[in-house]
Structure formats: structure tokens, C-alpha cells
Design a protein around this motif. Structure first.
Motif, PDB file in Angstrom:
ATOM      1  N   PHE A  81     -13.218  -3.997  12.117  1.00 11.83           N
ATOM      2  CA  PHE A  81     -13.338  -3.086  13.251  1.00 11.83           C
ATOM      3  C   PHE A  81     -12.497  -1.828  13.081  1.00 11.83           C
ATOM      4  CE2 PHE A  81     -14.232  -7.279  15.277  1.00 11.83           C
ATOM      5  CZ  PHE A  81     -15.545  -7.019  15.629  1.00 11.83           C
ATOM      6  N   ASP A  82     -11.504  -1.872  12.154  1.00 14.38           N
ATOM      7  CA  ASP A  82     -10.620  -0.716  11.982  1.00 14.38           C
ATOM      8  C   ASP A  82     -11.200   0.322  11.043  1.00 14.38           C
ATOM      9  OD1 ASP A  82      -8.853  -2.114  13.602  1.00 14.38           O
ATOM     10  OD2 ASP A  82      -7.840  -3.058  11.891  1.00 14.38           O
ATOM     11  N   LEU A  83     -11.891  -0.141  10.006  1.00  7.30           N
ATOM     12  CA  LEU A  83     -12.450   0.763   9.000  1.00  7.30           C
ATOM     13  C   LEU A  83     -13.955   0.560   8.925  1.00  7.30           C
ATOM     14  CD1 LEU A  83      -9.797   0.210   6.173  1.00  7.30           C
ATOM     15  CD2 LEU A  83      -9.858   2.051   7.869  1.00  7.30           C
TER      16      LEU A  83
ATOM     17  N   VAL B 193     -11.261  -0.813  -2.246  1.00 10.70           N
ATOM     18  CA  VAL B 193     -12.006  -0.115  -3.290  1.00 10.70           C
ATOM     19  C   VAL B 193     -11.615  -0.627  -4.673  1.00 10.70           C
ATOM     20  CG1 VAL B 193     -12.365   2.131  -4.384  1.00 10.70           C
ATOM     21  CG2 VAL B 193     -12.378   1.945  -1.894  1.00 10.70           C
ATOM     22  N   SER B 194     -10.314  -0.839  -4.880  1.00 15.14           N
ATOM     23  CA  SER B 194      -9.873  -1.291  -6.201  1.00 15.14           C
ATOM     24  C   SER B 194     -10.346  -2.711  -6.498  1.00 15.14           C
ATOM     25  CB  SER B 194      -8.346  -1.211  -6.288  1.00 15.14           C
ATOM     26  OG  SER B 194      -7.741  -2.049  -5.306  1.00 15.14           O
TER      27      SER B 194
ATOM     28  N   GLU C  17      -5.096   3.876   4.890  1.00 13.60           N
ATOM     29  CA  GLU C  17      -5.384   4.411   3.559  1.00 13.60           C
ATOM     30  C   GLU C  17      -5.095   3.367   2.485  1.00 13.60           C
ATOM     31  OE1 GLU C  17      -4.134   8.187   0.690  1.00 13.60           O
ATOM     32  OE2 GLU C  17      -3.361   8.032   2.733  1.00 13.60           O
ATOM     33  N   GLN C  18      -3.991   2.641   2.638  1.00 16.09           N
ATOM     34  CA  GLN C  18      -3.660   1.599   1.671  1.00 16.09           C
ATOM     35  C   GLN C  18      -4.679   0.461   1.713  1.00 16.09           C
ATOM     36  OE1 GLN C  18       0.350   0.963   3.171  1.00 16.09           O
ATOM     37  NE2 GLN C  18       1.229   1.731   1.249  1.00 16.09           N
ATOM     38  N   LYS C  19      -5.142   0.111   2.906  1.00 16.49           N
ATOM     39  CA  LYS C  19      -6.163  -0.934   3.021  1.00 16.49           C
ATOM     40  C   LYS C  19      -7.458  -0.499   2.331  1.00 16.49           C
ATOM     41  CE  LYS C  19      -4.340  -2.623   7.436  1.00 16.49           C
ATOM     42  NZ  LYS C  19      -4.603  -2.753   8.893  1.00 16.49           N
TER      43      LYS C  19
END
Length: 720
Positions: free
Chosen positions: A45-47, A11-12, A4-6
Motif C-alpha cells: 500500500f505504500d509503494l 529492484v535489486s 527509496e531504500q525499499k
């Protein structure tokens, strides 16, 4: 960081660029984009959403011209970051991400850059920023590491861009090259140089990327475009344009053999335009020094496929045969003139003689060019050498000042280098007796120049010797030795027959005697820090390494005199110069042991000065050994012994050294030096000697089972 932090970070960062790009300076946009690229890379690959960032950037470009420029700038940063090598601990994951990026996204980015370029070309001044960014994106895409090996650009095979076959629909289209050549012709600097940079990369695409029919059309269009630029001088008054056009010429010929168009008029037009361009370009060394090598590379590639003895059977053979000797002569004369301008204070640049690596690289290319049309090329070099020798004689006879003599000798280095490289480029399987006789003529002329310079020094006329000329002569001797002295020397009878007529050198032994005498002269004349001393010792080392040459050297009277008085040279007085001492004594060891039958008595005579010095030092106390007037001699002794031992490779020769140093408790001096903790230099020198002493180099410590030497060596090492 959790997922979530990534996601929030990604996004920011994207929102900061998209919403505030008009307020942010360019460098800050670039930094934020590169950070975003790293976030995308590590979450690829994670998101799953990370893969969509590039698509969002491409979509953003369609909003307005300012958004298009921003999108191109961001894509360029992404490509550069994905192509950058990360620390080793990340390399495995990076390669998996980069391969996916290359296969799925890179083509879309390149295609977007192509569309933006075509849109911006006709847009006038308002589109220049977009055009620049579009060209930079294409440059980075074509320069991407497609195969994952980061190839070294020094080889012709490695410079070929291994572009995927899936890109054919973008590049193998009608008029693909037209946009670049038209853009170069109509856009001024710096955009014009960016067009040529992209053309250099396009010319570097592997030949197998094209089908035969497409490749013929590509080569014809590229040749016509280059010939038009060269013939008309389009944009060549700008130094960046000029340099990149030189690179384009060389890279195009390196990748494409041009056999497809040898019979086409465009091939002759390209060669004629390149010949005229080269004649001018070789004289512009001070303006664009790095452009000389690409020009010579082009002609070296042309020369490699040219048969100088049957030009009539080759397409455009007449043009090539006439151009190659001119290129060689023009290059040497241009370097002579540049050196003269620097010496006379008429040039603000450095002398071309100062960059030895570039000098040898360029002269090696000139030697390869000369060999393809050797009769005319050798005659041109010889005529230049004799003309300059006449000027040198006139200068000395006219009682010229030291500055004038120094300037003239610096210029004389160039014909000597040219002779050296012509001889060094000889290929035994292609050489003819006439070529060998031409080598002899040039070698004799260069030796005559050197002889006059040495006579000047002996008479004390004209000041100090010229370092540039000395280095050139050493390179000449090295090239002749490597080419004509060795196991294949008997196949070069023509060169020695001609040398016997000219200067009395009847065989390889006489030439080696000349070489060794020259080396000894340099070691006695030049001070230790000089590059001449280092190059002299390197040549001496090369002579001692060759199986045939070391035995030939060992039979010389000069070698016997050297072994008998090996410590009588100026450079041996320096304390800190270990590498020159190591080269020197390693070479002496090989010469000493080249005749096994005479090894024991010769070895005993050779080490006698060391034995006396060790015996004298052994009588001193530890305090006396640490004295300032004793310490330098101790350091020199330890380093000389280490250098000598490094070349001892056989068990028998090592046993000789071991028996000598073990006698009379000579190793006790080494142990005392190891214990001198207050003097780190002496202690390190002693430990390095011990490391070499116990090193089983080429199995030299494998004694017989009945020999106690292994136990004795272990005992000596344990005491240290």
C-alpha cells in the motif's frame, strides 16, 4: 528504511533473479524470491510499483521456456509467502494485503499455471520441469486460505475450498478435468501424483460454486475418471499415486453427496470399482498406512446416507448393502494379519496397535460403516471374534510359549476394538431391539475373551499380560458404559435381557460392578508407567463424572471396599505421577460425596489414614522432614490432598474438608512445607495445594455471613 531504500531493495532483488537465474541454484532463487515477496507484501500500500511486480513476473514467462519455469517458480513462492501466517503484530496489515492479492492477482497466477500446464502436457521430456512447476502453482493457488480463517481440516465442512465465484470462467469450462486425468494417465511419477494432488483440491471446491447443471456434469466426469483409475489400476503401483487417489476418493465423497448421479450408470461403476479397490487397499497397511483412513472415510460417508433396512428403495442399494459388511470384516482381518506379521518378524513396519490415535480413528469409521448394515456387519465381527477365541483356547491348551501367547493376544485386541466401536457408534434414535441384541452377543463374546486371558494370568501361564488386549478391553468397557449406562439406559432393555441369558448381567448395576472389578484388577496388576494404568484411571474418572453412573457406582460393594482401603495400589507408590493420582482421588471424592446423607461419617473414615500420616509428620523436625526416606511420603500426601480437593464442588463438602484439615493444627505441616526453600519439589507441591485450597471453585468458598471460615481461610493463606 525509507521508501527509496525499499524500492532499491525490491529492484535489486528482482534484477538478481532475472539476470543471474541461470547461474544460481534453485534453493537460492527460492530464498531470494521469498525475500522479494515479503518486501512486496510490506510495501503493497505504500509503494504502488510493488503491485506491478507480479505482472512483471507473468510477462517474463513469455520470453523462453527457461524463463517460464523461473516465472512459475517465483509465482509459487509468492503464493506460499502471502498465504503464510506472520507474527501477530503484522497480522492486521497482512490480512489487508492478502485480501487484495487474492482478489486482484491470485486468479491471474492460477490462469497462468493452467496455460503452462496445457502447453507442457504434449511437450515430452523437455517440458517436464515446466509441467511440474505449473502443477505446483495450481496446487498452491487452490490451497490458498480464501476466507482468512485457516480452517481445521478435521471437519468435512472446513475442507471445502471457498473459491471466489469470479473463477468460474476458468473452472466451469468444457473439458476442464480431462487434462488432469489424461496427464495422470500418460505421465509417470512424480508428475502423476501432482496431477492427483490438484484433482483432490478441485474435488474440494464448494458445491455452491457450481450451478446445478454444471455440477451434474462435473460430478459425472469426476466419478468416471476415478472409476477408470480404480478399475484399471492406472498408476497405482506408485505409493504416492495410490495415497493421493485414496484421498481423492474420500474428499470427493465428503464434499459432494453424489445425489445428482445416483440413477446414472457411472455411480454404480464408481461404487463397484471402489469396492474392489478397497478390498485390496485395506490389506496394504504396511505399504501405505495413511491411506486406510481415506478409504474408510469414503465408505463411512456412503454408509451415512444408506438405509440398511430398505436397500431396494435406494439407488445401488444392493451394491452398498453387500459392500459395507465386507469393508468392516476386511479392515479388521487386515489389521489382525498386519499385527501377526509384525509379531512374527515378517514386517519391517511398526505394529498398527502402537499408534492409538490412528487406531481409534479408523475403528470409529469402521463402526459407523457397520451400523449402516448392522445385521451382517455384527455377524461378521462376531464370527471373527469367535474364530480367534477358538484359536486362543487351542493355543493355551497346547502349552504354547510366552511369545506365541503374546502375539495371539495382540491380535485378539482387534476384534475387541471392533466390538467396542460398533457398540460406541449406536445411535439411540435409529437403534432397533435386534441391533441391541447383536451388541449383547458381541459384548458377551469379548467378555469371554477377557475372562480367559485373566484366568491365564491367574494360573501363571504364558508370560506377562498383553498391554494391547488390556487397552482394547478398557475401550470396550468405556464404549458400553457411554452407550448403555446412564439416564437413557432404560430404553435399552433388549441388550440386558440378552446379556442376562448369555453372561448373567441383568442390568446396568451388574455391568458397572463388572467394570469396577476390572478397573481394580488392573490397578493391582499393572505397574505405574503403563498406559493401561492411565487408561484405567481415565475410565474410573469418567464413571465418577456422570450424574447417574457415580450414584450407581457408590452403591456397589466394591466401591465401599475401595473407599475403605484407597491407598493399597501399586501406582500410588510413584512420587512423580501427579496426574494419575489426581484422577484417582478426584474420582474417589465424587463417589464419596455422591450420597450427601452419609457424607460426614464416610468422609471421617476416608481421611483417617491421611490424618494419622499428618499427625506423625507433624512431630518431626524440619531436618527429619527433608530426609530422603520421609520426603516421598510428604510429596505423595500433598498431591493426594490436592487431587481430592479439586473434585470438591459444594460448600458443605468443602466445609467438611476445611474443618478436618484445620483441626489439630494440620495446616501447620503445609506451612512448614511451603517454607522448605531447600527442597523445591516439596515447596511447589505445598504451594499448589494452597492454590487449590483457596480457589473458589463453583462458589464453594461463599460461606454464610455469620461463618468465620472466610477469615480463617484468609489467615491460613497469609501464613503460607
Amino acid at each position: 528504511m525509507d521508501d527509496e531504500q525499499k524500492t532499491d531493495l525490491r529492484v535489486s532483488l528482482f534484477a538478481a533473479i532475472q539476470d543471474k537465474f541461470a547461474e544460481l541454484p534453485g534453493f537460492l532463487i527460492d530464498d531470494i524470491t521469498r525475500t522479494l515477496a515479503l518486501v512486496v507484501m510490506f510495501t503493497w500500500f505504500d509503494l504502488p510499483e510493488s503491485k506491478g511486480v507480479i505482472d512483471r513476473i507473468l510477462e517474463m514467462g513469455s520470453t523462453s521456456d527457461s524463463h517460464e519455469i523461473l516465472a512459475l517458480q517465483m509465482m509459487r513462492s509468492f503464493v506460499e509467502e502471502f498465504n503464510k501466517e506472520l507474527p501477530p503484530k503484522y497480522i492486521s496489515k497482512q490480512r489487508r494485503v492478502v485480501v487484495t492479492f487474492r482478489d486482484k492477482q491470485l486468479k491471474s497466477i492460477f490462469e497462468h499455471g493452467l496455460r503452462a500446464m496445457r502447453t507442457a502436457i504434449g511437450g515430452g521430456l523437455d517440458k517436464r520441469a515446466m509441467l511440474s512447476q505449473a502443477l505446483l502453482v495450481q496446487r498452491d493457488c487452490l490451497g490458498f486460505d480464501f476466507i482468512g480463517l485457516a480452517p481445521d481440516e478435521a471437519s468435512d465442512e472446513a475442507v471445502a475450498i471457498q473459491i471466489p465465484s469470479t473463477w468460474k470462467d476458468l473452472i466451469q469450462v468444457e473439458g476442464f478435468l480431462d487434462a488432469y486425468f489424461e496427464g495422470y494417465a500418460h505421465c509417470g511419477p512424480p508428475l502423476s501424483s501432482q496431477f492427483v494432488e490438484v484433482l483432490v483440491l478441485v474435488a474440494s471446491i464448494r458445491r455452491s460454486f457450481y450451478t446445478e447443471a454444471v455440477r451434474i456434469g462435473f460430478v459425472k466426469r469426476m466419478s468416471a475418471g476415478i472409476a477408470e483409475i480404480l478399475a484399471g489400476g492406472v498408476g497405482l503401483d506408485d505409493v504416492d499415486n495410490y495415497h493421493h487417489v485414496c484421498r481423492l476418493l474420500a474428499r470427493f465423497r465428503c464434499i459432494h453427496t453424489l445425489v445428482e448421479i445416483e440413477d446414472a450408470p457411472v455411480y454404480r461403476a464408481l461404487l463397484v470399482a471402489a469396492a474392489a479397490f478397497t478390498a485390496t487397499g485395506l490389506g496394504l497397511w504396511e505399504w501405505s498406512a495413511n491411506s486406510v483412513a481415506p478409504l474408510l472415510t469414503f465408505w463411512a460417508k456412503v454408509a451415512a446416507a444408506h438405509d440398511g433396512r430398505d436397500s431396494s428403495a435406494e439407488a445401488c442399494g444392493d451394491v452398498i448393502a453387500a459392500t459395507l459388511p465386507r469393508v468392516v470384516g476386511q479392515h479388521v482381518r487386515a489389521m489382525v494379519e498386519a499385527t501377526a506379521r509384525v509379531a512374527g518378524g515378517d514386517s519391517l513396519g511398526d505394529s498398527p496397535l502402537e499408534n492409538t490415535d490412528a487406531l481409534l480413528e479408523n475403528m470409529a469409521l469402521a463402526g459407523s460403516i457397520a451400523r449402516a448394515a448392522y445385521a451382517a456387519s455384527a455377524a461378521a465381527v462376531l464370527a471373527l471374534a469367535r474364530a480367534m477365541a477358538g484359536e486362543y483356547h487351542a493355543l493355551l491348551n497346547g502349552a504354547a510359549g510366552a511369545d506365541a501367547v503374546a502375539a495371539c493376544e495382540a491380535q485378539l485386541a482387534w476384534p475387541v476394538y471392533a466390538v467396542a466401536q460398533c457398540i460406541g457408534a449406536r445411535q439411540p434414535y435409529r437403534a432397533q431391539p435386534d441391533d441391541d441384541r447383536a451388541d449383547a452377543d458381541m459384548f458377551a463374546a469379548a467378555l469371554e475373551l477377557d475372562h480367559v486371558a485373566r484366568q491365564r494370568l491367574q494360573r501363571g501361564v504364558g508370560g506377562a499380560p498383553s498391554e494391547a488386549l488390556e487397552l482394547a478391553v478398557l475401550h470396550l468397557l468405556h464404549s458400553f458404559r457411554a452407550t448403555y449406562i446412564g439416564e437413557q439406559g432404560y430404553k435399552a432393555a433388549a441388550v440386558y435381557a440378552r446379556l442376562a441369558e448369555l453372561v448373567g448381567l441383568r442390568d446396568a448395576g451388574h455391568v458397572l460392578a463388572l467394570v469396577v472389578d476390572r478397573l481394580l484388577f488392573n490397578l493391582r496388576t499393572w505397574p505405574p508407567p503403563s498406559p493401561v494404568v492411565h487408561r484405567t484411571l481415565q475410565l474410573f474418572h469418567d464413571l465418577s463424572v456422570g450424574y447417574v453412573s457415580v450414584r450407581q457406582v457408590a452403591r456397589l460393594d466394591a466401591a465401599a471396599a475401595l473407599l475403605a482401603a484407597h491407598a493399597d495400589f501399586r501406582f500410588l507408590g510413584a512420587v512423580d505421577a501427579f496426574k494419575p493420582r489426581a484422577l484417582y482421588y478426584a474420582g474417589l471424592a465424587r463417589i464419596l460425596f455422591s450420597a450427601p446423607d452419609a457424607a460426614p461419617p464416610a468422609f471421617a473414615a476416608f481421611v483417617r489414614p491421611w490424618a494419622r500420616l499428618i499427625d506423625d509428620l507433624a512431630l518431626m523436625s524440619d531436618a527429619q522432614l527433608a530426609a530422603d526416606h520421609v520426603r516421598p511420603g510428604l510429596l505423595r500426601l500433598l498431591r493426594d490432598l490436592r487431587g481430592f480437593l479439586s473434585a470438591v464442588s459444594s460448600k458443605g463438602h468443602y466445609a467438611l474438608f476445611f474443618a478436618w484439615i484445620s483441626a489439630a493444627q494440620r495446616m501447620r505441616l503445609v506451612h512448614r512445607c511451603v517454607a522448605m526453600a531447600a527442597d523445591g519439589c516439596v515447596q511447589i507441591a505445598a504451594l499448589k495445594f494452597m492454590a487449590e485450597f483457596v480457589f473458589n471453585r463453583t462458589q464453594r468458598l461463599n460461606f454464610d455471613v455469620a461463618s468465620p471460615n472466610g477469615v480463617l481461610i484468609f489467615r491460613e493463606a497469609s501464613r503460607a
